[in-house]
Enzyme design. Sequence first.
Site, PDB file in Angstrom:
ATOM      1  N   HIS A   1      11.202  -3.594  -3.164  1.00  0.00           N
ATOM      2  CA  HIS A   1      10.971  -3.705  -4.598  1.00  0.00           C
ATOM      3  C   HIS A   1      10.636  -5.135  -5.024  1.00  0.00           C
ATOM      4  O   HIS A   1       9.598  -5.352  -5.641  1.00  0.00           O
ATOM      5  CB  HIS A   1      12.054  -3.105  -5.484  1.00  0.00           C
ATOM      6  CG  HIS A   1      11.545  -3.070  -6.891  1.00  0.00           C
ATOM      7  ND1 HIS A   1      10.598  -2.170  -7.292  1.00  0.00           N
ATOM      8  CD2 HIS A   1      11.724  -3.898  -7.919  1.00  0.00           C
ATOM      9  CE1 HIS A   1      10.234  -2.433  -8.526  1.00  0.00           C
ATOM     10  NE2 HIS A   1      10.915  -3.481  -8.933  1.00  0.00           N
TER      11      HIS A   1
ATOM     12  N   TYR B   1       7.362  -8.150  -7.226  1.00  0.00           N
ATOM     13  CA  TYR B   1       7.381  -9.324  -8.110  1.00  0.00           C
ATOM     14  C   TYR B   1       6.756 -10.523  -7.417  1.00  0.00           C
ATOM     15  O   TYR B   1       6.196 -11.395  -8.068  1.00  0.00           O
ATOM     16  CB  TYR B   1       8.815  -9.629  -8.574  1.00  0.00           C
ATOM     17  CG  TYR B   1       9.377  -8.494  -9.378  1.00  0.00           C
ATOM     18  CD1 TYR B   1       8.785  -8.142 -10.589  1.00  0.00           C
ATOM     19  CD2 TYR B   1      10.423  -7.742  -8.921  1.00  0.00           C
ATOM     20  CE1 TYR B   1       9.251  -7.069 -11.314  1.00  0.00           C
ATOM     21  CE2 TYR B   1      10.905  -6.659  -9.634  1.00  0.00           C
ATOM     22  CZ  TYR B   1      10.317  -6.323 -10.834  1.00  0.00           C
ATOM     23  OH  TYR B   1      10.762  -5.249 -11.543  1.00  0.00           O
TER      24      TYR B   1
ATOM     25  N   HIS C   1       0.817   4.733  -9.998  1.00  0.00           N
ATOM     26  CA  HIS C   1       1.520   3.619 -10.650  1.00  0.00           C
ATOM     27  C   HIS C   1       1.164   2.277 -10.012  1.00  0.00           C
ATOM     28  O   HIS C   1       0.779   1.339 -10.695  1.00  0.00           O
ATOM     29  CB  HIS C   1       3.027   3.859 -10.574  1.00  0.00           C
ATOM     30  CG  HIS C   1       3.853   2.665 -10.903  1.00  0.00           C
ATOM     31  ND1 HIS C   1       3.907   2.135 -12.176  1.00  0.00           N
ATOM     32  CD2 HIS C   1       4.634   1.865 -10.142  1.00  0.00           C
ATOM     33  CE1 HIS C   1       4.694   1.069 -12.174  1.00  0.00           C
ATOM     34  NE2 HIS C   1       5.140   0.886 -10.949  1.00  0.00           N
ATOM     35  N   PHE C   2       1.264   2.180  -8.677  1.00  0.00           N
ATOM     36  CA  PHE C   2       1.125   0.820  -8.136  1.00  0.00           C
ATOM     37  C   PHE C   2      -0.331   0.378  -8.015  1.00  0.00           C
ATOM     38  O   PHE C   2      -0.587  -0.788  -7.767  1.00  0.00           O
ATOM     39  CB  PHE C   2       1.956   0.611  -6.853  1.00  0.00           C
ATOM     40  CG  PHE C   2       1.580   1.411  -5.647  1.00  0.00           C
ATOM     41  CD1 PHE C   2       0.390   1.174  -4.982  1.00  0.00           C
ATOM     42  CD2 PHE C   2       2.454   2.355  -5.131  1.00  0.00           C
ATOM     43  CE1 PHE C   2       0.061   1.885  -3.845  1.00  0.00           C
ATOM     44  CE2 PHE C   2       2.136   3.077  -3.991  1.00  0.00           C
ATOM     45  CZ  PHE C   2       0.939   2.836  -3.352  1.00  0.00           C
ATOM     46  N   HIS C   3      -1.272   1.293  -8.229  1.00  0.00           N
ATOM     47  CA  HIS C   3      -2.664   0.812  -8.274  1.00  0.00           C
ATOM     48  C   HIS C   3      -3.001   0.153  -9.610  1.00  0.00           C
ATOM     49  O   HIS C   3      -3.993  -0.579  -9.688  1.00  0.00           O
ATOM     50  CB  HIS C   3      -3.641   1.949  -7.967  1.00  0.00           C
ATOM     51  CG  HIS C   3      -3.814   2.176  -6.493  1.00  0.00           C
ATOM     52  ND1 HIS C   3      -2.891   2.869  -5.748  1.00  0.00           N
ATOM     53  CD2 HIS C   3      -4.764   1.781  -5.608  1.00  0.00           C
ATOM     54  CE1 HIS C   3      -3.277   2.896  -4.474  1.00  0.00           C
ATOM     55  NE2 HIS C   3      -4.415   2.244  -4.369  1.00  0.00           N
TER      56      HIS C   3
ATOM     57  N   ARG D   1       2.197  12.578  -2.392  1.00  0.00           N
ATOM     58  CA  ARG D   1       1.434  11.376  -2.090  1.00  0.00           C
ATOM     59  C   ARG D   1       1.168  11.331  -0.591  1.00  0.00           C
ATOM     60  O   ARG D   1       1.795  12.041   0.175  1.00  0.00           O
ATOM     61  CB  ARG D   1       2.207  10.135  -2.527  1.00  0.00           C
ATOM     62  CG  ARG D   1       3.404   9.830  -1.644  1.00  0.00           C
ATOM     63  CD  ARG D   1       4.225   8.664  -2.143  1.00  0.00           C
ATOM     64  NE  ARG D   1       3.667   7.380  -1.761  1.00  0.00           N
ATOM     65  CZ  ARG D   1       4.371   6.241  -1.783  1.00  0.00           C
ATOM     66  NH1 ARG D   1       5.630   6.241  -2.168  1.00  0.00           N
ATOM     67  NH2 ARG D   1       3.811   5.111  -1.430  1.00  0.00           N
ATOM     68  N   ARG D   2       0.251  10.502  -0.197  1.00  0.00           N
ATOM     69  CA  ARG D   2      -0.141  10.231   1.180  1.00  0.00           C
ATOM     70  C   ARG D   2      -0.049  11.423   2.120  1.00  0.00           C
ATOM     71  O   ARG D   2       0.632  11.398   3.140  1.00  0.00           O
ATOM     72  CB  ARG D   2       0.593   9.010   1.737  1.00  0.00           C
ATOM     73  CG  ARG D   2       2.084   8.916   1.525  1.00  0.00           C
ATOM     74  CD  ARG D   2       2.488   7.493   1.854  1.00  0.00           C
ATOM     75  NE  ARG D   2       3.886   7.362   2.141  1.00  0.00           N
ATOM     76  CZ  ARG D   2       4.459   6.226   2.482  1.00  0.00           C
ATOM     77  NH1 ARG D   2       3.754   5.140   2.570  1.00  0.00           N
ATOM     78  NH2 ARG D   2       5.725   6.158   2.730  1.00  0.00           N
TER      79      ARG D   2
END
Lengths: 161, 573
Positions: free
Chosen positions: B239, B243, B390-392, B453-454
């Site tokens: 996680h 950041y 989300h993370f794209h 996913r994936r």
Amino acid sequence: MRHDVIERYELGWMGVSVVLVVLLFVGVLASMISDTLPGVVESRTRFVDPAHLETTAYAKPGLHEENGELHAYVVARAFTFTPSVLTIPAGRRVTFHFTAADVLHGVQIEGSNINFELIPGHEGVASATFRTPGTYTSACNEYCGAGHQNMAFKLIVENAK
Amino acid sequence: MTSTPLGGPDTTPDVRGRGHGYAAHPHKKVTLYFLATGLLALLIGVLIGPLQALNYAGVDVYSHLPFLKSYYQGLSLHGVLNALVFTTFFISGLLLYLPCRELGVRPNLIVAWGAYWTMTVGTALAAVPLLTNDATVLYTFYPPLMGHPLFYIGAAMLVAASLVVGIQTVTIWWGWKRRNPGRVTPIVTYMSVATWMMWFVASLGLVVEVLVFLIPWSLGITKGVDPLLARTLFWYTGHPIVYFWLLPAYVSWYALVPRQMGGRIVSEPLARLAFALFLLISTPVGFHHQYTDPGIPALWKVVHMLLTFLVAVPSLLTAFSVAASMEYAARLRGGRGWIRWMGRLPWKDAIFTGQALAMISFIFGGAGGIANASMAIDAVVHNTAWIPGHFHITVGTATTLTFFAVSFWLLPHLTGKKLASPRVALWSVWFWFAGMMVFALGMHWEGLLGIPRRAQISAAGPELQAVYHKAAVPMALTGISGMILLVGAVLYFGVIFATLLGRREAGAQEVPVPFSEQVAAAGKDGRVHAMTRVLENLWALFFVALALVAVMYGPELVAMLLNQHPVPGARLW
């Protein structure tokens, strides 16, 4: 724009942010207490030896009645669930037990909030009541190898005969 | 109302024609190498992306490809190259160079080049098994799936080299502090050091996982690995690593963008507060990736959930502060009204526009992140297409598009070559933004419909295909987005290659490092904001962060370490 004015607004905004996220946190706690989130508390930290599942409750996968309660045991192994089709009665509370025998797998039962990361040695336990008869098909949702995309679990909910 | 940035930024002019500025600033070259190598990794990773988008549109290209064995091999390459290699290289270059220029200090070049070559050799070593289909374990490499030892060794070298760059940057800052007692650390250096310190705390999990468990296991020295322990160590780093990707973009948004749009930083003390908060609470939140893992007590999941919600606060602060800086700049440029001022911002400039679009994507990405913090939402979206959606728009747009925009000024600054085509650069950021927005819409939507996913869903059997059919519309969106992004990538890398391969301009002015001034500086007239004075103690914050992690992770990790259940490795691809 004066610096001290902006700073006052900014501190106010920070206060609003903190209140907002704390309210969201309380909202999630409420949803846990109201039983919309199965499996969080029920999954005990009990070791299930993946090399010797025959000595555990997973020796006979499938639906069993124990002391008047329904328990379903499902084993995930590359690239099938055993059983791959599970039939349960509509309107009765069933406690699902999932585990993995080799590598990580995952299951999310369609039409419910049951979603488990299946880890060798651990079991995901969740109780749920399916009221609407039908077929609920789920795919393995954690990458487990070349046959991952065809690893399916089918839950059939039938009206009691 | 104005002040000059503190600490005497390095304004030594470059002499063109003699060593292209490397004589005055020899660390320009190592920075350029870090950035260019990172961008090369990104190019390869990004070119695999459209194949994956097509898979999610139900079109199976992989079965017909000569050079990739499977969707999963392509996905492993895509994830490792984009999320791990590109980011680590680019950030190592950026967050070493900017503090050095701001403080007017030259880094030890032997250390910097040593880190660069360690990182490059590590990447090359890890690339071999990835390319030969011997490490098709995806970028999360959860055991018991076992990849080739070189994959883990290469990954360890990549991380180790990034830590060397971090230690170097912190050492440079500490040397400056000792030479300048009582002075406040300039803002960019403050942010960079806080980011590196956060990475020191955050990388511990991955370092232990790979060095203590995965490398000996993959070499056959140990028989097994406890999969839950490995997952927990992975997400301990997994996680906060987001950041580590995001904060360098924040550095640019807070401290460079104001100058690039003709304004100033409106609120410096709160910018420092945001970074201090990230240093403190980025790490003890990792259980939110393991809400659905059996074997972790619900109480710890709830505690990490609270901290996950709280880590949204510094991002919400950033949203306010950066938006205020934008409005300030727009009003200086003659902007009026409640909304109309936005039109006065330099939208024709790809450097500004790329970052503004990155910020807009992060409004959605950040909001999605707050939603994902909830255990209740997680039960619905965990391991579904929602997550890559989300993370794209976080690392894939907020970070990547910001780095695109940074490269538009930083590469000319480092090389003395002009940006090849500002117009194509502008088009590239719009295409990237549009593509990612469509991608995110499709993927979030699919996730709510339970699409995993994936998974190579395009090759799934008829039974599952029938289930996936309900998501036909969002799946089509994902496919289309892959094509839009391909255009964006071709335009972007076209500009970058044309710039790097272009002619060096004789006698041209150096593109300046856009360090911004502040509306109210932290240390102006000897009056230091009380909060700034407290937050200046970065070492104290670092040790508090370590203590917080020990409290939030210690009990569970110790219990897992003392009670391991190793499982043998398997190769199932």
